[in-house]
Design a protein around this motif. Sequence first.
Motif, PDB file in Angstrom:
ATOM      1  N   GLU A   1       0.834  -1.198   0.000  1.00  0.00           N
ATOM      2  CA  GLU A   1       0.000   0.000   0.000  1.00  0.00           C
ATOM      3  C   GLU A   1       0.872   1.253   0.000  1.00  0.00           C
ATOM      4  O   GLU A   1       0.617   2.213  -0.725  1.00  0.00           O
ATOM      5  CB  GLU A   1      -0.914  -0.002   1.230  1.00  0.00           C
ATOM      6  CG  GLU A   1      -1.909   1.148   1.247  1.00  0.00           C
ATOM      7  CD  GLU A   1      -2.915   1.027   2.382  1.00  0.00           C
ATOM      8  OE1 GLU A   1      -3.734   1.952   2.553  1.00  0.00           O
ATOM      9  OE2 GLU A   1      -2.880   0.005   3.101  1.00  0.00           O
ATOM     10  N   TYR A   2       1.929   1.214   0.809  1.00  0.00           N
ATOM     11  CA  TYR A   2       2.851   2.340   0.910  1.00  0.00           C
ATOM     12  C   TYR A   2       4.272   1.863   0.637  1.00  0.00           C
ATOM     13  O   TYR A   2       4.627   0.720   0.939  1.00  0.00           O
ATOM     14  CB  TYR A   2       2.808   2.975   2.305  1.00  0.00           C
ATOM     15  CG  TYR A   2       1.425   3.328   2.800  1.00  0.00           C
ATOM     16  CD1 TYR A   2       0.550   4.087   2.024  1.00  0.00           C
ATOM     17  CD2 TYR A   2       0.994   2.919   4.058  1.00  0.00           C
ATOM     18  CE1 TYR A   2      -0.715   4.411   2.481  1.00  0.00           C
ATOM     19  CE2 TYR A   2      -0.276   3.239   4.530  1.00  0.00           C
ATOM     20  CZ  TYR A   2      -1.125   3.987   3.739  1.00  0.00           C
ATOM     21  OH  TYR A   2      -2.375   4.314   4.197  1.00  0.00           O
TER      22      TYR A   2
ATOM     23  N   VAL B   1      10.046   7.262  10.424  1.00  0.00           N
ATOM     24  CA  VAL B   1       9.174   6.342   9.692  1.00  0.00           C
ATOM     25  C   VAL B   1       7.745   6.430  10.203  1.00  0.00           C
ATOM     26  O   VAL B   1       6.788   6.441   9.425  1.00  0.00           O
ATOM     27  CB  VAL B   1       9.713   4.904   9.802  1.00  0.00           C
ATOM     28  CG1 VAL B   1       8.755   3.911   9.139  1.00  0.00           C
ATOM     29  CG2 VAL B   1      11.096   4.803   9.176  1.00  0.00           C
ATOM     30  N   ALA B   2       7.593   6.530  11.525  1.00  0.00           N
ATOM     31  CA  ALA B   2       6.247   6.586  12.116  1.00  0.00           C
ATOM     32  C   ALA B   2       5.485   7.810  11.631  1.00  0.00           C
ATOM     33  O   ALA B   2       4.280   7.739  11.342  1.00  0.00           O
ATOM     34  CB  ALA B   2       6.344   6.581  13.635  1.00  0.00           C
TER      35      ALA B   2
ATOM     36  N   LYS C   1       1.130  10.132   8.281  1.00  0.00           N
ATOM     37  CA  LYS C   1       0.638  11.114   7.299  1.00  0.00           C
ATOM     38  C   LYS C   1       0.072  10.420   6.063  1.00  0.00           C
ATOM     39  O   LYS C   1      -0.896  10.912   5.451  1.00  0.00           O
ATOM     40  CB  LYS C   1       1.761  12.082   6.922  1.00  0.00           C
ATOM     41  CG  LYS C   1       2.061  13.121   8.019  1.00  0.00           C
ATOM     42  CD  LYS C   1       3.144  14.089   7.577  1.00  0.00           C
ATOM     43  CE  LYS C   1       3.243  15.288   8.521  1.00  0.00           C
ATOM     44  NZ  LYS C   1       3.596  14.939   9.883  1.00  0.00           N
ATOM     45  N   LEU C   2       0.674   9.297   5.661  1.00  0.00           N
ATOM     46  CA  LEU C   2       0.092   8.530   4.559  1.00  0.00           C
ATOM     47  C   LEU C   2      -1.285   7.997   4.940  1.00  0.00           C
ATOM     48  O   LEU C   2      -2.223   8.015   4.130  1.00  0.00           O
ATOM     49  CB  LEU C   2       1.020   7.373   4.173  1.00  0.00           C
ATOM     50  CG  LEU C   2       2.332   7.743   3.480  1.00  0.00           C
ATOM     51  CD1 LEU C   2       3.256   6.534   3.387  1.00  0.00           C
ATOM     52  CD2 LEU C   2       2.074   8.312   2.078  1.00  0.00           C
ATOM     53  N   GLU C   3      -1.407   7.536   6.168  1.00  0.00           N
ATOM     54  CA  GLU C   3      -2.709   7.052   6.655  1.00  0.00           C
ATOM     55  C   GLU C   3      -3.752   8.161   6.646  1.00  0.00           C
ATOM     56  O   GLU C   3      -4.949   7.916   6.437  1.00  0.00           O
ATOM     57  CB  GLU C   3      -2.565   6.492   8.071  1.00  0.00           C
ATOM     58  CG  GLU C   3      -1.679   5.264   8.190  1.00  0.00           C
ATOM     59  CD  GLU C   3      -2.423   3.989   7.831  1.00  0.00           C
ATOM     60  OE1 GLU C   3      -3.539   4.088   7.286  1.00  0.00           O
ATOM     61  OE2 GLU C   3      -1.883   2.900   8.077  1.00  0.00           O
ATOM     62  N   GLU C   4      -3.283   9.383   6.867  1.00  0.00           N
ATOM     63  CA  GLU C   4      -4.204  10.524   6.896  1.00  0.00           C
ATOM     64  C   GLU C   4      -4.580  11.009   5.500  1.00  0.00           C
ATOM     65  O   GLU C   4      -5.397  11.913   5.357  1.00  0.00           O
ATOM     66  CB  GLU C   4      -3.558  11.678   7.674  1.00  0.00           C
ATOM     67  CG  GLU C   4      -3.406  11.391   9.169  1.00  0.00           C
ATOM     68  CD  GLU C   4      -2.491  12.393   9.859  1.00  0.00           C
ATOM     69  OE1 GLU C   4      -2.008  13.328   9.170  1.00  0.00           O
ATOM     70  OE2 GLU C   4      -2.255  12.239  11.068  1.00  0.00           O
TER      71      GLU C   4
ATOM     72  N   PRO D   1      13.802   8.627   4.481  1.00  0.00           N
ATOM     73  CA  PRO D   1      12.974   8.119   3.393  1.00  0.00           C
ATOM     74  C   PRO D   1      12.034   9.173   2.820  1.00  0.00           C
ATOM     75  O   PRO D   1      11.592  10.077   3.523  1.00  0.00           O
ATOM     76  CB  PRO D   1      12.181   6.996   4.055  1.00  0.00           C
ATOM     77  CG  PRO D   1      12.093   7.375   5.498  1.00  0.00           C
ATOM     78  CD  PRO D   1      13.386   8.064   5.792  1.00  0.00           C
ATOM     79  N   GLN D   2      11.764   9.013   1.517  1.00  0.00           N
ATOM     80  CA  GLN D   2      10.668   9.713   0.858  1.00  0.00           C
ATOM     81  C   GLN D   2       9.565   8.676   0.687  1.00  0.00           C
ATOM     82  O   GLN D   2       9.823   7.564   0.236  1.00  0.00           O
ATOM     83  CB  GLN D   2      11.134  10.318  -0.461  1.00  0.00           C
ATOM     84  CG  GLN D   2      12.223  11.363  -0.217  1.00  0.00           C
ATOM     85  CD  GLN D   2      12.675  12.091  -1.467  1.00  0.00           C
ATOM     86  OE1 GLN D   2      12.213  11.814  -2.574  1.00  0.00           O
ATOM     87  NE2 GLN D   2      13.593  13.032  -1.286  1.00  0.00           N
ATOM     88  N   SER D   3       8.380   9.057   1.107  1.00  0.00           N
ATOM     89  CA  SER D   3       7.323   8.052   1.325  1.00  0.00           C
ATOM     90  C   SER D   3       6.119   8.350   0.439  1.00  0.00           C
ATOM     91  O   SER D   3       5.724   9.518   0.289  1.00  0.00           O
ATOM     92  CB  SER D   3       6.911   8.057   2.801  1.00  0.00           C
ATOM     93  OG  SER D   3       8.059   7.924   3.627  1.00  0.00           O
ATOM     94  N   PHE D   4       5.514   7.288  -0.097  1.00  0.00           N
ATOM     95  CA  PHE D   4       4.477   7.462  -1.102  1.00  0.00           C
ATOM     96  C   PHE D   4       3.425   6.358  -0.995  1.00  0.00           C
ATOM     97  O   PHE D   4       3.692   5.270  -0.487  1.00  0.00           O
ATOM     98  CB  PHE D   4       5.087   7.384  -2.516  1.00  0.00           C
ATOM     99  CG  PHE D   4       6.246   8.305  -2.742  1.00  0.00           C
ATOM    100  CD1 PHE D   4       6.047   9.593  -3.203  1.00  0.00           C
ATOM    101  CD2 PHE D   4       7.541   7.872  -2.488  1.00  0.00           C
ATOM    102  CE1 PHE D   4       7.126  10.448  -3.416  1.00  0.00           C
ATOM    103  CE2 PHE D   4       8.625   8.716  -2.695  1.00  0.00           C
ATOM    104  CZ  PHE D   4       8.411  10.012  -3.153  1.00  0.00           C
ATOM    105  N   ARG D   5       2.271   6.681  -1.536  1.00  0.00           N
ATOM    106  CA  ARG D   5       1.340   5.604  -1.876  1.00  0.00           C
ATOM    107  C   ARG D   5       1.954   4.880  -3.077  1.00  0.00           C
ATOM    108  O   ARG D   5       2.348   5.507  -4.069  1.00  0.00           O
ATOM    109  CB  ARG D   5      -0.036   6.166  -2.226  1.00  0.00           C
ATOM    110  CG  ARG D   5      -0.736   6.783  -1.018  1.00  0.00           C
ATOM    111  CD  ARG D   5      -2.141   7.233  -1.342  1.00  0.00           C
ATOM    112  NE  ARG D   5      -2.787   7.729  -0.135  1.00  0.00           N
ATOM    113  CZ  ARG D   5      -3.395   6.969   0.766  1.00  0.00           C
ATOM    114  NH1 ARG D   5      -3.476   5.661   0.560  1.00  0.00           N
ATOM    115  NH2 ARG D   5      -3.928   7.498   1.831  1.00  0.00           N
TER     116      ARG D   5
END
Length: 422
Positions: free
Chosen positions: A119-120, A136-137, A142-145, A184-188
């Motif tokens: 998912e992410y 990471v948390a 923020k992705l969850e939001e 990290p750079q974090s994405f869907r």
Amino acid sequence: MTIDAKPRREAGLNPRIAAIVVAAGRGTRIAGTTENARPKQYIELASVAILRRTVTALLETGLVDAVLPVIHADDHALYEEAMGGELADTRILPPVTGGKTRQISVLNGLQSLAGAPPEYVLIHDAARPFVMRHIVADAVAKLEEGASALIAAVPVADTLKRVDDSKTVGTTIDRSGIWAAQTPQSFRYADILAAHQKAANAGRSDFTDDAAVAEWAGLNVRISAGSPGNTKITTPDDLATAERRILMDDWLKLGDIRTGTGYDVHAFEPGEKIILGGVEIPFDRKLKGHSDADVVLHAITDAIFGALGDGDIGHHFPPSDEQWKGAASDRFLMFAANRVAAKGGRIAHIDVTVVCEAPKIGPHRESMRRRIAEICHLPLSRVSVKATTSERLGFTGRQEGIAAMASATVRLPFDIAGDEIR
């Protein structure tokens, strides 16, 4: 760990949160400075490869279901060396081969996850081994939001200057609203995969990070928590600073500081040499004993056992046991040092005093220090060898033998259960 360049989709792993560790670069700014110019991600920090430290740090957050390394086509042997053995964690996917640019390498990694898509996805530099759980948390939260693209970053604290080719300052840049990007750079996952594929189809492979790809593709990129401590190793100075930081962190975890003392004596008998501190010294006699009678190493060994509360040299290596007859005493000291390591500890310092009228210890002092440091895996600065006489008093004064006194400082992790009063 068995290395397999094929994506492990047949294993049925379907992670919700995956991390791609980009490790296909050559590290040109640090190349040639250490370890025969191997790529920086395979250089060791405190005896552990940078890549291994980075992967371990991500796994230790407890928030990542799978880690996918992307490595250079020529680096599979280095990868096996760095990541094999006891780190055979099923959450570490077999590495994927990268491309000519970082952007192509990331796309290769993203596509390899498509069979069982997360998912992410977090995309992280191999040369950032200090990634922390809260970074990471915050990204995951923020992705969850509802965020689709995030950069871990910190606000720029230093004043910024624009300079020309002659290093002349032209203007001062307003740093308000300026942030330093990290990973990290974090994405869907679906969003960043589509963005990378769109860029590839457009013939674009010049983006320097994944956030730039996301911006170009029209994604709304936001900031997530970074940290000044989430540093990237780029230069030799970075490497030296990281080494000091790891060693200091390791020492601070070992708060149970103990000191032990040891004493040993051996008489002379006819011979042609003696062994002191693991060093052969020509002499007109030798020391009498069941083993090689190295009075220095025996005293140090007992000092370490004393710090551990672990008996003495006679308990572990009884002279009644014929297997120790004539044995080299470095085996005894190695055993004691390994007992410290088995408890998760480290020897911090060794100090030994040799008491004799002859032979002269001074000419052999540094050789003894080096050998003791080698046996105990210590820096030379943490080993002291001193010598004195007994002013011709007693058995040493009469040149009937040699005595040695030693102290050893040992650092251990606190063992609350083991320290209970019974």
